[in-house]
Structure formats: structure tokens, C-alpha cells
Design a protein around this motif. Structure first.
Motif, mmCIF file in Angstrom:
data_model
loop_
_atom_site.group_PDB
_atom_site.id
_atom_site.type_symbol
_atom_site.label_atom_id
_atom_site.label_comp_id
_atom_site.label_asym_id
_atom_site.label_seq_id
_atom_site.Cartn_x
_atom_site.Cartn_y
_atom_site.Cartn_z
ATOM 1 N N SER A 140 0.925 -1.113 -0.104
ATOM 2 C CA SER A 140 -0.050 -0.028 0.164
ATOM 3 C C SER A 140 1.025 1.289 -0.054
ATOM 4 O O SER A 140 1.844 1.203 0.830
ATOM 5 C CB SER A 140 -0.926 0.012 1.157
ATOM 6 N N ALA A 141 0.510 2.248 -0.804
ATOM 7 C CA ALA A 141 1.206 3.554 -0.964
ATOM 8 C C ALA A 141 0.807 4.484 0.221
ATOM 9 O O ALA A 141 -0.158 4.399 0.586
ATOM 10 C CB ALA A 141 0.703 3.961 -2.266
ATOM 11 N N ASN A 142 1.751 5.282 0.202
ATOM 12 C CA ASN A 142 1.476 6.618 0.999
ATOM 13 C C ASN A 142 0.862 7.712 0.284
ATOM 14 O O ASN A 142 1.589 8.023 -0.645
ATOM 15 C CB ASN A 142 2.748 7.027 1.787
ATOM 16 N N PRO A 143 -0.464 8.034 0.382
ATOM 17 C CA PRO A 143 -1.113 8.936 -0.371
ATOM 18 C C PRO A 143 -0.424 10.412 -0.387
ATOM 19 O O PRO A 143 -0.713 11.057 -1.521
ATOM 20 C CB PRO A 143 -2.465 9.053 -0.209
ATOM 21 N N ALA A 144 0.552 10.610 0.307
ATOM 22 C CA ALA A 144 1.169 11.834 0.403
ATOM 23 C C ALA A 144 2.335 11.824 -0.426
ATOM 24 O O ALA A 144 2.958 12.870 -0.760
ATOM 25 C CB ALA A 144 1.523 12.203 1.695
ATOM 26 N N ILE A 145 2.946 10.688 -1.091
ATOM 27 C CA ILE A 145 3.721 10.630 -1.701
ATOM 28 C C ILE A 145 3.426 10.032 -3.236
ATOM 29 O O ILE A 145 3.176 8.856 -3.231
ATOM 30 C CB ILE A 145 4.998 9.608 -1.086
ATOM 31 N N TYR A 146 3.639 11.024 -4.212
ATOM 32 C CA TYR A 146 3.061 10.569 -5.355
ATOM 33 C C TYR A 146 3.997 11.366 -6.531
ATOM 34 O O TYR A 146 4.591 12.312 -6.367
ATOM 35 C CB TYR A 146 1.734 10.936 -5.552
ATOM 36 N N THR A 147 3.638 11.144 -7.830
ATOM 37 C CA THR A 147 3.965 11.775 -8.828
ATOM 38 C C THR A 147 3.016 11.706 -10.007
ATOM 39 O O THR A 147 2.216 10.737 -10.106
ATOM 40 C CB THR A 147 5.578 11.344 -9.320
ATOM 41 N N LEU A 148 3.190 12.741 -11.040
ATOM 42 C CA LEU A 148 1.992 12.718 -11.994
ATOM 43 C C LEU A 148 2.694 12.546 -13.145
ATOM 44 O O LEU A 148 3.901 13.270 -13.332
ATOM 45 C CB LEU A 148 1.240 14.060 -12.172
ATOM 46 N N GLN A 149 2.273 11.506 -14.088
ATOM 47 C CA GLN A 149 2.988 11.103 -15.391
ATOM 48 C C GLN A 149 2.218 11.019 -16.546
ATOM 49 O O GLN A 149 1.406 10.087 -16.433
ATOM 50 C CB GLN A 149 3.984 10.215 -15.149
ATOM 51 N N GLN A 150 2.055 11.618 -17.489
ATOM 52 C CA GLN A 150 1.284 11.839 -18.593
ATOM 53 C C GLN A 150 -0.070 12.035 -18.103
ATOM 54 O O GLN A 150 -1.014 11.012 -18.708
ATOM 55 C CB GLN A 150 1.633 10.505 -19.422
ATOM 56 N N GLY A 151 -0.481 12.733 -17.276
ATOM 57 C CA GLY A 151 -1.702 12.729 -16.642
ATOM 58 C C GLY A 151 -2.304 11.759 -15.822
ATOM 59 O O GLY A 151 -3.375 11.297 -15.521
ATOM 60 N N LYS A 152 -1.280 10.910 -15.435
ATOM 61 C CA LYS A 152 -1.727 9.644 -14.466
ATOM 62 C C LYS A 152 -1.062 9.766 -13.166
ATOM 63 O O LYS A 152 0.226 10.265 -13.191
ATOM 64 C CB LYS A 152 -1.406 8.277 -15.140
ATOM 65 N N LEU A 153 -1.715 9.409 -12.116
ATOM 66 C CA LEU A 153 -1.100 9.411 -10.927
ATOM 67 C C LEU A 153 -0.452 8.116 -10.228
ATOM 68 O O LEU A 153 -1.212 7.045 -10.305
ATOM 69 C CB LEU A 153 -2.485 10.019 -9.860
ATOM 70 N N TYR A 154 0.677 8.201 -9.950
ATOM 71 C CA TYR A 154 1.452 7.201 -9.336
ATOM 72 C C TYR A 154 1.808 7.351 -7.736
ATOM 73 O O TYR A 154 2.160 8.279 -7.573
ATOM 74 C CB TYR A 154 2.582 6.795 -10.266
ATOM 75 N N MET A 155 1.527 6.469 -7.087
ATOM 76 C CA MET A 155 2.035 6.647 -5.666
ATOM 77 C C MET A 155 2.964 5.657 -5.134
ATOM 78 O O MET A 155 3.019 4.624 -5.556
ATOM 79 C CB MET A 155 0.511 6.554 -4.703
ATOM 80 N N PHE A 156 3.456 6.035 -4.079
ATOM 81 C CA PHE A 156 4.616 5.176 -3.532
ATOM 82 C C PHE A 156 4.550 5.268 -2.237
ATOM 83 O O PHE A 156 4.153 6.012 -1.436
ATOM 84 C CB PHE A 156 5.957 6.051 -4.023
ATOM 85 N N VAL A 157 5.477 4.213 -1.534
ATOM 86 C CA VAL A 157 5.413 3.948 -0.293
ATOM 87 C C VAL A 157 6.335 4.965 0.692
ATOM 88 O O VAL A 157 6.169 5.250 1.732
ATOM 89 C CB VAL A 157 5.815 2.593 0.000
ATOM 90 N N SER A 158 7.362 5.211 -0.080
ATOM 91 C CA SER A 158 8.498 6.234 0.776
ATOM 92 C C SER A 158 9.132 7.159 -0.385
ATOM 93 O O SER A 158 8.794 6.886 -1.940
ATOM 94 C CB SER A 158 9.268 5.232 1.255
ATOM 95 N N GLU A 159 9.699 8.049 -0.059
ATOM 96 C CA GLU A 159 10.422 9.146 -1.044
ATOM 97 C C GLU A 159 11.324 8.303 -1.975
ATOM 98 O O GLU A 159 11.588 8.545 -2.951
ATOM 99 C CB GLU A 159 11.040 10.304 -0.177
ATOM 100 N N GLU A 160 12.154 7.611 -1.182
ATOM 101 C CA GLU A 160 13.061 6.333 -1.710
ATOM 102 C C GLU A 160 12.619 5.603 -3.096
ATOM 103 O O GLU A 160 13.171 5.682 -4.121
ATOM 104 C CB GLU A 160 13.729 5.380 -0.786
ATOM 105 N N ALA A 161 11.371 5.198 -2.890
ATOM 106 C CA ALA A 161 10.732 4.516 -3.769
ATOM 107 C C ALA A 161 10.440 5.371 -5.052
ATOM 108 O O ALA A 161 10.477 5.101 -6.250
ATOM 109 C CB ALA A 161 9.537 3.593 -3.181
ATOM 110 N N ARG A 162 9.931 6.585 -4.811
ATOM 111 C CA ARG A 162 9.628 7.484 -5.783
ATOM 112 C C ARG A 162 10.789 7.871 -6.490
ATOM 113 O O ARG A 162 10.790 7.978 -7.938
ATOM 114 C CB ARG A 162 8.818 8.674 -5.218
ATOM 115 N N THR A 163 11.859 7.971 -5.850
ATOM 116 C CA THR A 163 13.435 8.400 -6.376
ATOM 117 C C THR A 163 13.759 7.094 -7.146
ATOM 118 O O THR A 163 14.023 7.607 -8.613
ATOM 119 C CB THR A 163 14.414 8.642 -5.384
#
Length: 177
Positions: A109-132
Motif C-alpha cells: 500500500s502506498a502513502n497517498p502523500a508521496i506521489y508523482t504525475l506522469q502523462q496525466g496519471k497518478l502514481y503513488m509510492f510507499v516512500s520518498e526513496e521508492a519514488r526516487t
């Protein structure tokens, strides 16, 4: 003879009365109670605000929607209406699971506060490290995550279909020797 008809008629009216009372009771259940029974989605964040320049914001109980058994909160009636008009546009990819964990063939399960938008789609991540790590090779990671997601989705679909077949074909066949 007249009393039997009267008793039957009274029984019918009593049944109808009880049925009408049950319907009235079900309709009178507090809307908020029904909404609160649904699982809170996105940790209470307003799904539409992820797509604003100001970023994700917490919604509030005044503006809600229930979609596919999950309860969404919004910061305004306008955002609530945007979501109602096209909910799939605002939902995170992979059902809100951490996109990078799917690359590693895990479902976290992702943390809804850690996310990125790519090509109009929302991707969520468990941590800042995962997003990086996701951002280091987005296209390769997206292919791997989609592959795992589709495999698991197909597996779930097959399991559901098998359960439905079992329910409809679950008959007892007798035989003897």
C-alpha cells in the motif's frame, strides 16, 4: 366463512404494513452512517487536488462520494462534482499500491502523500526513496509494474471466475457400485 376472509385480509394488510415499515426504516438510515461504512480512500486526500498546481490536499467530511465501496473526501463541492463526472480520471494507477513495489513484484500500500504525475496519471509510492528509484528509469519501471499488475489482475479474475463456476456447478451426483 366471512371471518376467514377477514382474517386472510387482515394477514395480508399486516404483512404489507411490516414490509412498508422495513423499507421506511432502511431508507431512514442516516446517509453519513452509510458513507462511513465504506473504506476511506487515499487517506482522506481529495483525489482531484493531485492534479492541481498546489498539490494534494486533505478533503473534509462535508463533501464526500462513495465509489466502488470506497469513500472519497473533497475540499469543495466543485471538486466533488469533478470526481462524480469522471472518477477514473482521478484514481491512482495500480489501485493505490506503491508503483515501485510492483516493479519488485510486491504489492505494498502506498502513502497517498508521496506521489508523482506522469502523462496525466497518478502514481503513488510507499516512500520518498521508492519514488526516487521509480524516477531513475520511469519507462522501464512502468513496463515492469504494468506486467506484474496485469498478471495479478488476470490471476484474480481467474479466481473469481472459478468461484462463480463452483457456485453454479456445485451439484451432488449420486452413484453406486
Amino acid at each position: 366463512m366471512f371471518s376467514n376472509k377477514l382474517l386472510k385480509l387482515a394477514g395480508i394488510f399486516l404483512t404489507l404494513y411490516v414490509l412498508a415499515m422495513n423499507v421506511a426504516l432502511a431508507e431512514s438510515m442516516d446517509r453519513a452512517t452509510l458513507e462511513k461504512q465504506a473504506t476511506l480512500a487515499l487517506g482522506g486526500y481529495d483525489a482531484t487536488t493531485y492534479f492541481n498546481l498546489s498539490g494534494a490536499k486533505q478533503g473534509n467530511d462535508a463533501f464526500q462520494a462513495v465509489y466502488h465501496g470506497k469513500r472519497y473526501l473533497f475540499t469543495s463541492e466543485e471538486n466533488q462534482q469533478k470526481f462524480a463526472n469522471n472518477p477514473t480520471q482521478y484514481l491512482p494507477q495500480f489501485g493505490g499500491l506503491c508503483a515501485h513495489s510492483l516493479v519488485m513484484e510486491k504489492e505494498v500500500s502506498a502513502n497517498p502523500a508521496i506521489y508523482t504525475l506522469q502523462q496525466g496519471k497518478l502514481y503513488m509510492f510507499v516512500s520518498e526513496e521508492a519514488r526516487t528509484q521509480w524516477s531513475q528509469d520511469t519507462s522501464k519501471n512502468l513496463i515492469a509494474a504494468n506486467k506484474h499488475w496485469m498478471f495479478e489482475s488476470e490471476k484474480r479474475h481467474e479466481q473469481i471466475a472459478a468461484k462463480k463456476r463452483w457456485k453454479t456447478n456445485n451439484t451432488v451426483k449420486l452413484f453406486s457400485f
